[in-house]
Design a protein around this motif. Structure first.
Motif, short mmCIF file in Angstrom:
data_model
loop_
_atom_site.label_atom_id
_atom_site.label_comp_id
_atom_site.label_asym_id
_atom_site.label_seq_id
_atom_site.Cartn_x
_atom_site.Cartn_y
_atom_site.Cartn_z
N PHE A 18 -20.30 129.20 102.00
CA PHE A 18 -20.08 129.15 100.55
C PHE A 18 -19.91 130.55 99.95
CE2 PHE A 18 -22.64 125.15 101.11
CZ PHE A 18 -21.60 124.28 100.83
N TYR A 19 -20.32 131.59 100.66
CA TYR A 19 -20.36 132.93 100.07
C TYR A 19 -19.44 133.95 100.75
CZ TYR A 19 -24.52 130.95 97.94
OH TYR A 19 -25.39 130.14 97.25
N THR A 20 -18.82 133.59 101.86
CA THR A 20 -18.02 134.57 102.60
C THR A 20 -16.58 134.66 102.11
OG1 THR A 20 -17.63 132.87 104.29
CG2 THR A 20 -19.41 134.46 104.69
N ASN A 21 -16.19 133.81 101.15
CA ASN A 21 -14.84 133.85 100.57
C ASN A 21 -13.74 133.69 101.61
OD1 ASN A 21 -15.84 134.30 97.95
ND2 ASN A 21 -16.02 136.48 98.34
N ASP A 22 -14.00 132.88 102.63
CA ASP A 22 -12.99 132.60 103.64
C ASP A 22 -12.02 131.56 103.07
OD1 ASP A 22 -11.48 131.73 105.84
OD2 ASP A 22 -13.13 132.08 107.25
N ILE A 23 -10.77 131.97 102.85
CA ILE A 23 -9.81 131.08 102.21
C ILE A 23 -9.56 129.83 103.04
CG2 ILE A 23 -7.76 132.13 103.24
CD1 ILE A 23 -8.14 130.97 99.59
N ARG A 24 -9.72 129.94 104.36
CA ARG A 24 -9.53 128.76 105.22
C ARG A 24 -10.58 127.71 104.94
NH1 ARG A 24 -9.86 131.95 110.74
NH2 ARG A 24 -11.63 132.73 109.50
N PHE A 25 -11.80 128.13 104.65
CA PHE A 25 -12.87 127.18 104.31
C PHE A 25 -12.64 126.60 102.91
CE2 PHE A 25 -16.96 126.65 102.06
CZ PHE A 25 -17.50 125.62 102.80
#
Length: 344
Positions: A330-337
């Motif tokens: 929720f906090y890593t800003n991974d656009i894939r997620f």
């Protein structure tokens, strides 16, 4: 002098016919019409002419100048038009090409869950209350029945800024501030969403910062059954009408009695699976009846008023709702997620 002027005209027009670009044209303009050009030089000698010859020669000189200027202006217009055409061709945009799609954003999954929770409780007559994230020790602990030497403070390892100021470890201070603001008035029905902070090692299920939503109800004749009915209504709207709840005795300094609340596992329908560790239940929140001392410290007579409170971690709800196995996503800003939640 007349012959010189006519010869100059013929010479200039012949050279202008051979011009190939705007720079050559400008050079010829300066050569024949400039202050040091032959036409200016001839005109300077008109003072030596008789009074009868001056008007005649002057007229011829004007005709010569006019003829040269006319050709120059025509060619200047021609070159300007050609330059404009070349620039338009170079800058041409092919409007038949397919357009580039702009990226569409979406509501973050945590904000989506917060909005869903708020909508559910607003539908039950609650209002949304907020408070500061940098909080006083009094509101974060003491007014919640956790004095300085209370052992339960060890349950929440805190980020202190000074001895009396810290990053709030829960949104419970909003409840105290609301009760103080209401000065004994009832009813109170609020939820308080927001970020909270605890000194914790980040892993798949823990984070030093997370989002919490707490609820508070204060009025006359509030009972434990009201709490259970409220939470059952909430989980059935959040996870589906088939969802059941289970309340287990627990301890919280600010509620008495207190209960942990479990929901039937939405993955297996309560039959037991890896997600619920074969128990059929998933823990989602803590709750209880507001402790009489908390009521008293906030200006409410515990002999006349009662209430219940509950608190839940938004990340926990989101992980269960969307099948997320690591809170850090929720906090890593991974656009894939995050792209997975665009159409949710």
């Amino acid at each position: 002098m007349r012959e010189r002027l006519l010869a100059l005209k013929t010479e200039a027009l012949q050279e202008l016919e051979r011009v190939e670009n705007a720079q050559q044209l400008n050079d010829l303009r300066v050569k024949y019409l400039g202050k040091k050009g032959p036409l200016t030089e001839i005109l300077r000698g008109m003072g030596a002419l008789s009074a009868e010859e001056r008007p005649v020669i002057g007229q011829v000189a004007n005709e010569v100048r006019g003829a040269i200027e006319e050709v120059i202006e025509a060619k200047q217009a021609e070159y300007a038009q050609a330059e404009t055409a070349n620039r338009l061709k170079a800058e041409m945009v092919d409007v038949t090409l397919p357009g580039r799609r702009s990226a569409h954003g979406a509501v973050h999954p945590l904000n989506k869950v917060i909005q869903e929770i708020e909508d559910i409780f607003i539908g039950m007559g609650y209002s949304v209350a907020e408070g500061p994230q940098v909080e006083k020790d009094y509101y974060n602990f003491e007014a919640l029945n956790l004095p300085k030497d209370h052992p339960a403070r060890d349950m929440q390892d805190s980020f202190y800024i000074t001895d009396e100021i810290l990053m709030r470890t829960q949104t419970s201070p909003v409840q105290i501030r609301t009760m103080e603001k209401r000065q004994g008035a009832v009813p109170i029905k609020i939820i308080s969403p927001g970020q909270v902070y605890r000194r914790d090692d980040d892993d798949a299920t823990h984070s030093h910062m997370f989002t919490q939503i707490e609820g508070l109800v204060i009025d006359r004749h509030i009972r434990m059954s009201d709490l259970k009915g409220t939470l059952l209504q909430f989980v059935q709207e959040m996870f589906g009408p088939q969802t059941r709840i289970r309340m287990r005795p627990s301890f919280f300094p600010f509620t008495e009695p207190s209960a942990e609340v479990d929901v039937s596992c939405m993955m297996c329908g309560g039959h037991g699976c890896r997600t619920c560790k074969k128990t059929g239940w998933l823990e989602i929140l803590g709750s209880g009846m507001v402790h009489p001392r908390v009521l008293e410290m906030s200006g409410y007579d515990p002999n006349e008023y009662s209430g219940f409170a509950f608190g839940m971690g938004v990340e926990r709800i989101a992980m269960l709702k969307y099948g997320v196995d690591d809170i850090r996503h929720f906090y890593t800003n991974d656009i894939r997620f995050l792209k997975q939640f665009v159409h949710i």
